[in-house]
Enzyme design. Sequence first.
Site, PDB file in Angstrom:
ATOM      1  N   THR A   1      -1.758  -8.798   5.016  1.00 15.97           N
ATOM      2  CA  THR A   1      -2.557  -7.884   4.756  1.00 15.97           C
ATOM      3  C   THR A   1      -4.036  -8.103   5.188  1.00 15.97           C
ATOM      4  OG1 THR A   1      -3.361  -6.358   2.964  1.00 15.97           O
ATOM      5  CG2 THR A   1      -2.542  -8.539   2.579  1.00 15.97           C
ATOM      6  N   ASP A   2      -4.773  -6.775   5.510  1.00 13.76           N
ATOM      7  CA  ASP A   2      -6.457  -7.076   5.495  1.00 13.76           C
ATOM      8  C   ASP A   2      -6.997  -7.408   4.235  1.00 13.76           C
ATOM      9  OD1 ASP A   2      -6.503  -4.543   4.198  1.00 13.76           O
ATOM     10  OD2 ASP A   2      -7.596  -3.539   5.906  1.00 13.76           O
ATOM     11  N   GLU A   3      -6.395  -7.182   3.024  1.00 12.82           N
ATOM     12  CA  GLU A   3      -6.918  -7.670   1.961  1.00 12.82           C
ATOM     13  C   GLU A   3      -7.194  -9.064   1.666  1.00 12.82           C
ATOM     14  OE1 GLU A   3      -5.836  -5.646  -1.696  1.00 12.82           O
ATOM     15  OE2 GLU A   3      -5.309  -3.774  -0.705  1.00 12.82           O
TER      16      GLU A   3
ATOM     17  N   TYR B   1      -3.099  -9.699  -6.435  1.00 14.71           N
ATOM     18  CA  TYR B   1      -2.287  -9.136  -5.246  1.00 14.71           C
ATOM     19  C   TYR B   1      -2.659  -9.742  -4.179  1.00 14.71           C
ATOM     20  CZ  TYR B   1      -0.734  -6.625  -1.118  1.00 14.71           C
ATOM     21  OH  TYR B   1      -0.290  -6.378   0.040  1.00 14.71           O
TER      22      TYR B   1
ATOM     23  N   LYS C   1      -1.058 -12.820  -1.442  1.00 13.25           N
ATOM     24  CA  LYS C   1      -0.715 -12.496  -0.192  1.00 13.25           C
ATOM     25  C   LYS C   1      -1.362 -13.416   0.762  1.00 13.25           C
ATOM     26  CE  LYS C   1       1.267  -9.728   1.730  1.00 13.25           C
ATOM     27  NZ  LYS C   1       2.727  -9.782   2.292  1.00 13.25           N
TER      28      LYS C   1
HETATM   29  P1  NAD Z   1       6.727  -1.839  -1.377  1.00 15.63           P
HETATM   30  O1  NAD Z   1       6.262  -2.104  -2.570  1.00 15.63           O
HETATM   31  O2  NAD Z   1       6.885  -0.172  -0.809  1.00 15.63           O
HETATM   32  O3  NAD Z   1       7.989  -2.494  -0.720  1.00 15.63           O
HETATM   33  C1  NAD Z   1       8.422  -3.817  -1.109  1.00 15.63           C
HETATM   34  C2  NAD Z   1      10.001  -3.978  -1.049  1.00 15.63           C
HETATM   35  O4  NAD Z   1      10.010  -5.463  -1.437  1.00 15.63           O
HETATM   36  C3  NAD Z   1      10.615  -3.251  -1.858  1.00 15.63           C
HETATM   37  O5  NAD Z   1      11.965  -2.584  -1.360  1.00 15.63           O
HETATM   38  C4  NAD Z   1      11.166  -4.192  -3.052  1.00 15.63           C
HETATM   39  O6  NAD Z   1      12.464  -3.968  -3.544  1.00 15.63           O
HETATM   40  C5  NAD Z   1      11.196  -5.302  -2.350  1.00 15.63           C
HETATM   41  N1  NAD Z   1      11.132  -6.757  -3.127  1.00 15.63           N
HETATM   42  C6  NAD Z   1      10.150  -7.197  -4.081  1.00 15.63           C
HETATM   43  N2  NAD Z   1      10.379  -8.022  -4.571  1.00 15.63           N
HETATM   44  C7  NAD Z   1      11.381  -8.721  -3.901  1.00 15.63           C
HETATM   45  C8  NAD Z   1      12.126 -10.013  -3.672  1.00 15.63           C
HETATM   46  N3  NAD Z   1      11.600 -11.020  -4.738  1.00 15.63           N
HETATM   47  N4  NAD Z   1      13.141 -10.253  -3.177  1.00 15.63           N
HETATM   48  C9  NAD Z   1      13.559  -9.403  -2.178  1.00 15.63           C
HETATM   49  N5  NAD Z   1      12.974  -8.126  -2.074  1.00 15.63           N
HETATM   50  C10 NAD Z   1      12.043  -8.004  -2.981  1.00 15.63           C
HETATM   51  O7  NAD Z   1       5.673  -2.328  -0.156  1.00 15.63           O
HETATM   52  P2  NAD Z   1       5.167  -1.876   1.390  1.00 15.63           P
HETATM   53  O8  NAD Z   1       3.952  -1.107   0.921  1.00 15.63           O
HETATM   54  O9  NAD Z   1       6.125  -1.371   2.040  1.00 15.63           O
HETATM   55  O10 NAD Z   1       4.530  -3.230   1.739  1.00 15.63           O
HETATM   56  C11 NAD Z   1       5.353  -4.176   2.410  1.00 15.63           C
HETATM   57  C12 NAD Z   1       4.756  -5.593   2.875  1.00 15.63           C
HETATM   58  O11 NAD Z   1       3.641  -4.974   3.792  1.00 15.63           O
HETATM   59  C13 NAD Z   1       4.295  -6.295   1.856  1.00 15.63           C
HETATM   60  O12 NAD Z   1       4.499  -7.595   2.187  1.00 15.63           O
HETATM   61  C14 NAD Z   1       2.510  -5.675   1.834  1.00 15.63           C
HETATM   62  O13 NAD Z   1       1.978  -6.831   1.291  1.00 15.63           O
HETATM   63  C15 NAD Z   1       2.508  -5.572   3.115  1.00 15.63           C
HETATM   64  N6  NAD Z   1       1.536  -4.695   3.685  1.00 15.63           N
HETATM   65  C16 NAD Z   1       1.397  -3.375   3.304  1.00 15.63           C
HETATM   66  C17 NAD Z   1       0.221  -2.457   3.505  1.00 15.63           C
HETATM   67  C18 NAD Z   1       0.365  -1.055   2.753  1.00 15.63           C
HETATM   68  O14 NAD Z   1      -0.637  -0.185   3.065  1.00 15.63           O
HETATM   69  N7  NAD Z   1       1.308  -0.498   2.033  1.00 15.63           N
HETATM   70  C19 NAD Z   1      -0.610  -2.879   4.384  1.00 15.63           C
HETATM   71  C20 NAD Z   1      -0.561  -4.093   4.971  1.00 15.63           C
HETATM   72  C21 NAD Z   1       0.407  -4.884   4.541  1.00 15.63           C
HETATM   73  O1  DAU Z   2      -5.370  -2.777   2.666  1.00 20.30           O
HETATM   74  C1  DAU Z   2      -3.803  -2.986   2.796  1.00 20.30           C
HETATM   75  C2  DAU Z   2      -3.612  -2.804   1.360  1.00 20.30           C
HETATM   76  O2  DAU Z   2      -3.399  -1.335   1.210  1.00 20.30           O
HETATM   77  C3  DAU Z   2      -1.858  -3.113   1.093  1.00 20.30           C
HETATM   78  O3  DAU Z   2      -1.967  -4.412   1.456  1.00 20.30           O
HETATM   79  C4  DAU Z   2      -1.463  -2.986  -0.239  1.00 20.30           C
HETATM   80  O4  DAU Z   2       0.039  -3.194  -0.321  1.00 20.30           O
HETATM   81  C5  DAU Z   2      -1.592  -1.272  -0.284  1.00 20.30           C
HETATM   82  O5  DAU Z   2      -1.206  -1.121  -1.793  1.00 20.30           O
HETATM   83  C6  DAU Z   2      -2.937  -1.135  -0.323  1.00 20.30           C
HETATM   84  O6  DAU Z   2      -3.917  -1.223  -1.187  1.00 20.30           O
HETATM   85  P1  DAU Z   2      -5.012  -0.478  -1.784  1.00 20.30           P
HETATM   86  O7  DAU Z   2      -5.609  -1.116  -2.949  1.00 20.30           O
HETATM   87  O8  DAU Z   2      -6.332  -0.209  -0.527  1.00 20.30           O
HETATM   88  O9  DAU Z   2      -4.321   0.961  -1.892  1.00 20.30           O
HETATM   89  P2  DAU Z   2      -4.360   2.031  -2.876  1.00 20.30           P
HETATM   90  O10 DAU Z   2      -3.138   2.987  -2.432  1.00 20.30           O
HETATM   91  O11 DAU Z   2      -3.641   1.448  -4.272  1.00 20.30           O
HETATM   92  O12 DAU Z   2      -5.650   2.216  -3.195  1.00 20.30           O
HETATM   93  C7  DAU Z   2      -6.315   3.093  -2.084  1.00 20.30           C
HETATM   94  C8  DAU Z   2      -7.908   3.071  -2.376  1.00 20.30           C
HETATM   95  O13 DAU Z   2      -7.685   4.556  -3.558  1.00 20.30           O
HETATM   96  C9  DAU Z   2      -8.378   2.312  -3.348  1.00 20.30           C
HETATM   97  O14 DAU Z   2      -9.875   2.040  -3.021  1.00 20.30           O
HETATM   98  C10 DAU Z   2      -8.175   2.536  -4.609  1.00 20.30           C
HETATM   99  C11 DAU Z   2      -8.080   4.069  -4.745  1.00 20.30           C
HETATM  100  N1  DAU Z   2      -7.401   4.736  -5.845  1.00 20.30           N
HETATM  101  C12 DAU Z   2      -6.053   4.555  -6.038  1.00 20.30           C
HETATM  102  C13 DAU Z   2      -5.152   4.870  -6.723  1.00 20.30           C
HETATM  103  C14 DAU Z   2      -3.925   4.607  -6.937  1.00 20.30           C
HETATM  104  C15 DAU Z   2      -7.921   5.685  -6.581  1.00 20.30           C
HETATM  105  O15 DAU Z   2      -9.255   5.835  -6.560  1.00 20.30           O
HETATM  106  N2  DAU Z   2      -6.902   6.584  -7.326  1.00 20.30           N
HETATM  107  C16 DAU Z   2      -5.740   6.086  -7.380  1.00 20.30           C
HETATM  108  O16 DAU Z   2      -4.908   6.411  -8.527  1.00 20.30           O
END
Ligand code: NAD
Ligand code: DAU
Length: 336
Positions: A125-127, A150, A154
């Site tokens: 992730t970019d985080e 988190y 990562k």
């Molecule tokens: P999500 O939370 O929607 O899905 C995570 C999945 O992993 C779920 O299906 C869960 O059941 C499974 N899981 C959790 N723990 C597990 C374990 N111990 N063994 C097997 N399965 C397990 O997450 P997402 O948003 O789809 O993100 C997927 C991946 O991409 C993550 O690694 C996250 O860090 C990365 N990522 C997410 C974003 C984003 O914006 N959502 C951006 C960049 C990277």
């Molecule tokens: O940048 C990639 C990441 O983006 C991934 O690695 C993470 O898995 C994914 O959850 C996401 O993280 P963020 O913290 O950026 O996403 P989130 O949707 O939780 O929040 C987006 C922005 O919105 C953040 O600045 C917090 C804000 N927010 C979020 C929630 C849930 C609010 O203001 N109110 C809210 O209720």
Amino acid sequence: MNVLVTGGCGFIGSNLVKYLRRERPAWTVVNLDKLTYAGNLESLSELEGDPQHVFIRGDIGNRELVEHLMSVHAIDAVMHLAAESHVDRSILGPEVFVTTNVLGTQQLLEASRARGVKRFLMVSTDEVYGSLGPTGAFTESSPLQPSSPYSASKTSSDLVALAYHHTFNLDVVVTRCSNNYGRYQFPEKLIPLMVVNALHDKPLPVYGDGGNVRDWLHVEDHCHALLLALEKGRAGEVYNIGGGAERRNIDIVKAILGLVGKPESLIQYVKDRPGHDRRYAIDPSKIRAELGWTPAHTFEQGLAETVRWFVDHPAWWERVTSGAYRQYFETQYRTR
Ligand code: NAD
Ligand code: DAU
């Protein structure tokens, strides 16, 4: 080609599994997912009966299980997405983030090494880069400065994966993507949460002043980048992925209200997230130049389509928030 996708029942994972079945129909996709609260087999219901999608319920940290399935299914490559993914949950309870994201990833790497997996794609992730000021963008050589439990977990897994390349010569590629949005995202994340709350006329909780910026990417564009990185990425390299769509949270929330026809009076400014990163922005020059990736969706078009999907699929998000989908699992997938 037999590919193991971990976390294939989550938001990005379920989109990726379907993307791979469409784009690489000759491949078999083995999907290992623990089905935590975020994993939902209903997101894959269109693949029911598909013999080239094999679902296995299990933990990435269960080395014996992982090695067994790698051997039985002759796994060539791993696309590792399974993780605890929500920043706010990591603030409430960091432990499972270390257990799954760090220790689980290390077990998966070890199994991949033992079973001679040919490529391991680590979806990071970019985080990992922490927060930016008002200008500039993350490159692959930006310092790693994670802020939340988190992002620290990562960053650790990202670095352990790279260490397995440098030390053990495992073929590892790391991707670091910005915020995804799209269908089947769990309604705890900003965009689906705001849509669902607005549809229920509930307050929309905006953290702090709403001025935090994220760089948004449609999940299908992320899936495309992951496939390119798997097939063409260079071993030991990191690729940033981002859509060039920087938006302030408050502007997204207002856009959603406009799309569902609800008043801005629903917006409620609430206490800020502790350690809240102010701004993310990705410089995707490397993946564009080396792998020829470009995003296909614009943010405005993608957001409108995503909001429409949530409006049209209340059964999906009502069931995932109620936990009713677990009953679906018991009845539909008992024998898999
Ligand atoms: P999500 O939370 O929607 O899905 C995570 C999945 O992993 C779920 O299906 C869960 O059941 C499974 N899981 C959790 N723990 C597990 C374990 N111990 N063994 C097997 N399965 C397990 O997450 P997402 O948003 O789809 O993100 C997927 C991946 O991409 C993550 O690694 C996250 O860090 C990365 N990522 C997410 C974003 C984003 O914006 N959502 C951006 C960049 C990277
Ligand atoms: O940048 C990639 C990441 O983006 C991934 O690695 C993470 O898995 C994914 O959850 C996401 O993280 P963020 O913290 O950026 O996403 P989130 O949707 O939780 O929040 C987006 C922005 O919105 C953040 O600045 C917090 C804000 N927010 C979020 C929630 C849930 C609010 O203001 N109110 C809210 O209720």
